[in-house]
Write a protein that holds these residues in place. Structure first.
Motif, mmCIF file in Angstrom:
data_model
loop_
_atom_site.group_PDB
_atom_site.id
_atom_site.type_symbol
_atom_site.label_atom_id
_atom_site.label_comp_id
_atom_site.label_asym_id
_atom_site.label_seq_id
_atom_site.Cartn_x
_atom_site.Cartn_y
_atom_site.Cartn_z
ATOM 1 N N TRP A 217 0.704 -1.216 0.100
ATOM 2 C CA TRP A 217 -0.142 0.023 0.068
ATOM 3 C C TRP A 217 0.897 1.294 -0.095
ATOM 4 C CZ3 TRP A 217 -5.385 -1.572 1.581
ATOM 5 C CH2 TRP A 217 -6.349 -0.721 1.138
ATOM 6 N N GLN A 218 1.822 1.374 1.037
ATOM 7 C CA GLN A 218 2.817 2.356 0.919
ATOM 8 C C GLN A 218 3.635 2.512 -0.572
ATOM 9 O OE1 GLN A 218 5.154 3.213 4.603
ATOM 10 N NE2 GLN A 218 3.520 2.309 5.849
ATOM 11 N N ARG A 219 3.796 1.338 -1.057
ATOM 12 C CA ARG A 219 4.545 1.519 -2.541
ATOM 13 C C ARG A 219 3.587 1.964 -3.421
ATOM 14 N NH1 ARG A 219 5.155 -2.775 -6.498
ATOM 15 N NH2 ARG A 219 2.852 -2.694 -6.180
ATOM 16 N N ASP A 220 2.497 1.857 -3.378
ATOM 17 C CA ASP A 220 1.464 2.298 -4.291
ATOM 18 C C ASP A 220 1.205 3.834 -4.135
ATOM 19 O OD1 ASP A 220 1.108 0.021 -5.490
ATOM 20 O OD2 ASP A 220 -0.893 -0.313 -5.050
ATOM 21 N N GLU A 221 1.417 4.383 -2.766
ATOM 22 C CA GLU A 221 1.335 5.536 -2.234
ATOM 23 C C GLU A 221 2.533 6.330 -2.667
ATOM 24 O OE1 GLU A 221 -2.043 4.840 1.381
ATOM 25 O OE2 GLU A 221 0.273 5.192 1.639
ATOM 26 N N GLY A 222 3.510 5.686 -3.244
ATOM 27 C CA GLY A 222 4.820 6.498 -3.313
ATOM 28 C C GLY A 222 5.614 6.828 -2.014
ATOM 29 N N LEU B 274 -9.541 -9.973 4.344
ATOM 30 C CA LEU B 274 -8.383 -9.506 3.778
ATOM 31 C C LEU B 274 -7.637 -10.287 2.532
ATOM 32 C CD1 LEU B 274 -6.289 -7.321 4.544
ATOM 33 C CD2 LEU B 274 -5.045 -8.876 5.762
ATOM 34 N N LEU B 275 -7.800 -11.768 2.764
ATOM 35 C CA LEU B 275 -7.398 -12.525 1.500
ATOM 36 C C LEU B 275 -8.457 -12.533 0.422
ATOM 37 C CD1 LEU B 275 -5.867 -15.627 3.350
ATOM 38 C CD2 LEU B 275 -4.803 -13.704 2.505
ATOM 39 N N ARG B 276 -9.813 -12.471 0.553
ATOM 40 C CA ARG B 276 -10.640 -12.333 -0.137
ATOM 41 C C ARG B 276 -10.369 -10.921 -1.287
ATOM 42 N NH1 ARG B 276 -17.230 -11.956 0.582
ATOM 43 N NH2 ARG B 276 -17.927 -11.264 -1.507
ATOM 44 N N TRP B 277 -10.350 -9.772 -0.669
ATOM 45 C CA TRP B 277 -9.915 -8.692 -1.284
ATOM 46 C C TRP B 277 -8.606 -8.880 -2.211
ATOM 47 C CZ3 TRP B 277 -10.616 -5.860 3.991
ATOM 48 C CH2 TRP B 277 -12.010 -5.859 4.361
ATOM 49 N N LEU B 278 -7.637 -9.517 -1.658
ATOM 50 C CA LEU B 278 -6.448 -9.707 -2.434
ATOM 51 C C LEU B 278 -6.752 -10.812 -3.598
ATOM 52 C CD1 LEU B 278 -3.885 -10.401 0.530
ATOM 53 C CD2 LEU B 278 -3.770 -8.437 -1.247
ATOM 54 N N ALA B 279 -7.592 -11.809 -3.332
ATOM 55 C CA ALA B 279 -7.770 -12.749 -4.377
ATOM 56 C C ALA B 279 -8.666 -12.099 -5.544
ATOM 57 C CB ALA B 279 -8.717 -13.841 -3.954
ATOM 58 N N CYS B 280 -9.542 -11.113 -4.990
ATOM 59 C CA CYS B 280 -10.189 -10.200 -6.207
ATOM 60 C C CYS B 280 -9.397 -9.078 -6.942
ATOM 61 C CB CYS B 280 -11.671 -9.785 -5.284
ATOM 62 S SG CYS B 280 -12.501 -11.214 -4.903
ATOM 63 N N ALA C 274 -0.837 -4.736 -6.988
ATOM 64 C CA ALA C 274 -0.258 -5.166 -6.029
ATOM 65 C C ALA C 274 -0.854 -6.396 -5.435
ATOM 66 C CB ALA C 274 -0.313 -4.021 -5.042
ATOM 67 N N SER C 275 -2.250 -6.614 -5.355
ATOM 68 C CA SER C 275 -2.880 -7.989 -5.160
ATOM 69 C C SER C 275 -2.263 -9.011 -5.526
ATOM 70 C CB SER C 275 -4.216 -7.683 -5.507
ATOM 71 O OG SER C 275 -4.940 -6.735 -4.636
ATOM 72 N N GLN C 276 -1.898 -8.864 -7.011
ATOM 73 C CA GLN C 276 -1.291 -9.959 -7.836
ATOM 74 C C GLN C 276 0.213 -10.430 -7.352
ATOM 75 O OE1 GLN C 276 -1.941 -8.588 -11.842
ATOM 76 N NE2 GLN C 276 -3.995 -9.393 -11.951
ATOM 77 N N GLU C 277 1.074 -9.233 -6.969
ATOM 78 C CA GLU C 277 2.214 -9.388 -6.543
ATOM 79 C C GLU C 277 2.115 -10.223 -4.862
ATOM 80 O OE1 GLU C 277 5.263 -5.952 -7.397
ATOM 81 O OE2 GLU C 277 3.157 -4.918 -7.922
ATOM 82 N N ILE C 278 1.349 -9.642 -4.113
ATOM 83 C CA ILE C 278 1.366 -10.272 -2.945
ATOM 84 C C ILE C 278 0.950 -11.684 -3.089
ATOM 85 C CG2 ILE C 278 0.184 -10.109 -0.598
ATOM 86 C CD1 ILE C 278 -0.129 -7.230 -1.117
ATOM 87 N N ILE C 279 -0.164 -11.996 -3.720
ATOM 88 C CA ILE C 279 -0.427 -13.390 -3.974
ATOM 89 C C ILE C 279 0.724 -14.315 -4.382
ATOM 90 C CG2 ILE C 279 -2.140 -15.046 -5.459
ATOM 91 C CD1 ILE C 279 -3.411 -13.793 -2.958
ATOM 92 N N GLU C 280 1.262 -13.718 -5.336
ATOM 93 C CA GLU C 280 2.645 -14.555 -6.060
ATOM 94 C C GLU C 280 3.487 -14.829 -5.011
ATOM 95 O OE1 GLU C 280 2.464 -16.181 -8.909
ATOM 96 O OE2 GLU C 280 0.649 -15.312 -9.104
#
Length: 262
Positions: free
Chosen positions: A56-61, A162-168, A176-182
């Protein structure tokens, strides 16, 4: 076919302690809950909110995953991981630390990330998402803070969301969700939720174990679509009961897989 609840209760009847379960199937929206709002010491499951906050902080710069941290002897803590065995002065990126934190549950890497992000920030982020119980209160292996009553906490229900939001692909962004899941899918601890599932499944999971506690939470990429399963257990005080509880999580995982596939 027996109901999902009856099969799970049959497994739990053979176990000591308190179990909490939350499951959600993306294909049909089917859910299963048991003690889902029970608060558990999070053990290493708290590392999922930490990696969410990092991205999240990465996405916020506010941070770059290529930013480096220097390992110092004073930073090293016991428990799982490899950094405690490596030399002072080792240079690691934040991406390295996140990978170590999730894939081998490295506690030193986790604490270095907490220093960079701020534990209050992680908890505040969870509150902003509506997760009222998920709390990062102290670093890994900080027993002084633990004696003061500061404990990392979570519930099956909140981690499921939290995991549901990442999966979606919903937090903090689809990429970012995809990177975390990987990263989670490279998890090396596979003796709970993945144990009895088909070996070729992609499973993005994070385990957690401390004295009296054993958990596993996962996004399982089944042939019919992804589903989320969170199983937490506490009040399991001796090694044999811990072994049985870990097996129970694997059995519950298989039962959920079979019912969600029906």
């Amino acid at each position: 076919m027996p109901s999902l609840e009856s099969e799970i209760r049959e497994i739990l009847n053979r176990n000591k302690g308190t179990f909490g379960i939350a499951a959600w199937n993306s294909t049909d929206g089917l859910e299963f809950f048991l003690n889902e709002h029970e608060v558990f010491p999070s053990a290493s499951v708290i590392k999922v909110p930490i990696i969410v906050e990092l991205f999240w902080q990465r996405d916020e710069g506010r941070v770059s995953l290529d930013e480096t941290v220097i390992l110092k002897d004073k930073d090293k803590v016991e428990g799982s991981g490899i950094l405690k065995e490596l030399h002072e002065g080792l240079e690691l990126t934040l991406r390295d630390l996140a990978t170590l934190m999730i894939v081998i549950s490295d506690n030193t890497a986790t604490n270095l990330l907490i220093d960079r992000l701020g534990n209050d920030v992680v908890t505040s982020r969870m509150r902003s998402l509506g997760l009222k119980k998920t709390t990062l209160a102290r670093k890994m292996y900080d027993w002084e803070q633990a004696r003061l009553g500061k404990e990392n906490l979570c519930t099956p229900y909140e981690i499921m969301h939290l995991l549901r939001w990442l999966a979606c692909g919903e937090i903090p962004s689809r990429s970012a969700s995809q990177e975390i899941i990987e990263i989670m899918a490279r998890q090396q601890y596979r003796d709970k939720i993945p144990l009895m599932l088909p070996a070729d499944l992609k499973i993005a999971n994070k385990t957690g174990s401390i004295s009296g506690v054993t958990h596993d939470v996962a996004v399982v990429y089944a042939p019919w679509g992804p589903y989320v399963l969170c199983v937490m257990a506490k009040g399991i005080d001796d090694q044999e009961d811990q072994r049985i509880a870990k097996l129970a999580i694997a059995e519950i995982s298989r039962v959920v897989y079979d019912h969600f596939s029906a």
